[in-house]
Write an enzyme that holds these catalytic residues in place. Structure first.
Site, mmCIF file in Angstrom:
data_model
loop_
_atom_site.group_PDB
_atom_site.id
_atom_site.type_symbol
_atom_site.label_atom_id
_atom_site.label_comp_id
_atom_site.label_asym_id
_atom_site.label_seq_id
_atom_site.Cartn_x
_atom_site.Cartn_y
_atom_site.Cartn_z
ATOM 1 N N GLY A 97 -12.766 32.174 -24.995
ATOM 2 C CA GLY A 97 -13.533 32.819 -24.649
ATOM 3 C C GLY A 97 -14.048 32.677 -22.936
ATOM 4 O O GLY A 97 -12.552 32.973 -22.033
ATOM 5 N N GLY A 98 -14.917 32.978 -22.102
ATOM 6 C CA GLY A 98 -14.872 33.613 -20.584
ATOM 7 C C GLY A 98 -14.241 32.634 -19.933
ATOM 8 O O GLY A 98 -12.801 32.619 -18.686
ATOM 9 N N VAL A 102 -11.932 27.250 -27.181
ATOM 10 C CA VAL A 102 -12.078 26.029 -28.175
ATOM 11 C C VAL A 102 -11.641 25.189 -29.924
ATOM 12 O O VAL A 102 -11.136 26.312 -30.182
ATOM 13 C CB VAL A 102 -13.660 25.809 -28.227
ATOM 14 C CG1 VAL A 102 -14.279 24.834 -28.792
ATOM 15 C CG2 VAL A 102 -14.400 26.481 -27.345
ATOM 16 N N ASP A 216 -27.771 30.285 -20.151
ATOM 17 C CA ASP A 216 -26.938 31.031 -20.927
ATOM 18 C C ASP A 216 -27.183 30.966 -22.654
ATOM 19 O O ASP A 216 -26.349 31.249 -23.288
ATOM 20 C CB ASP A 216 -25.070 30.721 -20.636
ATOM 21 C CG ASP A 216 -24.773 31.634 -21.256
ATOM 22 O OD1 ASP A 216 -25.219 33.102 -21.770
ATOM 23 O OD2 ASP A 216 -23.470 32.038 -21.247
#
Length: 357
Positions: A97-98, A102, A216
């Site tokens: 991800g950004g 994970v 977010d």
């Protein structure tokens, strides 16, 4: 070197165990091994047994029956205890991800957890480190059934990790994008997901001090458990609203969920999350992002009863009249959250109360 009497090896970056051959150096009277990276038991010789702690200090892993050092028995038991919390990485959970990657991990006890590894910062770049600290700070202060449980973290110059609750079902975005999983997430379950997200945001805005704005809220940052209960995650860009601050910040969030006023005011308030929730609530009902519905809503005044058909996910069976009424109520609340004027949007506390009726 059996006749050697004085030996100074301090500040030499020596690593590892001290060789046992020192015990055969019968003439050795004074030793200085301070400020290295030595570990393990000190040799059984007069020079080491009589050494002042200043001659041994600066080595984190040394042990022995010398004043100032831990006993080797204590150190061994501590290491055994530490082994119990080691994790075994099984496979990447989401890819990259950004903020980082994970992973699904298994503790020695057999418990499954999620481990978020933040990207290593580039020289002079503080963004990822700030997001890591932000997420840790938020998660340590939050306790709610609809927010991911925080288990711990590891902070290092090169790598930073956060360990939190693992959810086998994955994100809401993944479920809605999969036809089979989306069909299994029926109308009652979807309404419960929406209520859970509302409760989490209401808690963050009203029961935390200072209030926390997630910034977010999107389907990729909502995780579901086996009971299809929603859990808000990813607090990397969360903002703590300080009463004595103007709370200005850079534009952040996921495209399609960001409140319109942030494009020109850059001021964060709880109403930013309210807007994102409105988008997400419609997405849960519709089964996909409601961008077309939102654009048509802004261009004309729609009767919600007429628009209900185009709001519903076609992959699910037509809801009963009772469920339709509840979906209409949720839709009305969601649309009120999308008001272009932030002050006209309801608070998440009010939204949570309306959804319980």
């Amino acid at each position: 070197m059996q006749s050697l009497e004085n030996l100074n090896l301090s500040h030499n970056s020596l690593v590892g165990l001290i060789p046992s051959c020192f015990e055969k150096m019968h003439g050795l009277l004074r030793i200085d091994i301070s400020y290295n990276e030595l570990q393990g038991p000190i040799p059984n010789s007069i020079a080491f047994r009589d050494a002042p702690i200043e001659a041994l200090q600066g080595n984190k892993g040394l042990c022995g029956d010398v004043k100032g050092l831990p006993s080797c028995k204590t150190l061994k038991s501590n290491k055994q205890a530490l082994r119990k919390i080691w994790v075994v990485v099984v496979f990447p959970l989401l890819g990259i991800g950004g903020q980082g990657s994970v992973y699904k991990a298994e503790l020695a006890s057999g418990e499954i957890v999620a481990v978020k590894k933040f990207h290593s910062p580039l020289p002079g770049e503080m963004t990822f480190q700030q997001e890591f600290l932000n997420e840790v700070k938020a998660l340590t202060e939050i306790r709610h059934r609809n927010i991911v449980k925080f288990y711990g973290f590891c902070s290092h110059v090169r790598h930073s990790f956060i360990v939190y609750e693992y959810f086998e079902m994955g994100s809401l975005a993944m479920i809605l994008s999969n036809d089979a999983a989306a069909k299994d997430l029926g109308w009652t379950r979807r309404m419960n997901v929406i209520k859970g997200i509302a409760d989490a945001l209401s808690y963050m805005h009203n029961d935390c001090f200072p209030p926390i704005v997630h910034r977010d809220i999107s389907s990729k940052n909502v995780l579901l458990d086996f009971d299809n209960e929603a859990h808000v995650s990813d607090f990397g860009i969360a903002k703590f609203l300080k009463p004595d601050s103007s709370n200005w910040t850079e534009l952040a969030g996921t495209y399609g969920y960001v409140a319109p006023e942030l494009a020109y005011t850059m001021k964060v308030t709880e109403k930013c999350d309210v807007y994102s929730f409105g988008v997400l609530a419609l997405e849960v009902i519709k089964g996909k992002h409601p961008r077309d519905f939102i654009s048509s809503m802004s261009s004309s005044s729609l009767n919600l009863n007429i628009a209900l058909d185009e709001m519903l996910d076609p992959r699910l069976p037509t809801p009963s009249r009772n469920v339709q009424d509840k979906l209409i109520s949720i839709g009305e609340v969601a649309i009120s959250c999308l008001d272009e004027n932030p002050e006209s949007r309801p608070t998440m506390q009010k939204v949570s109360q309306l959804l319980k009726i």
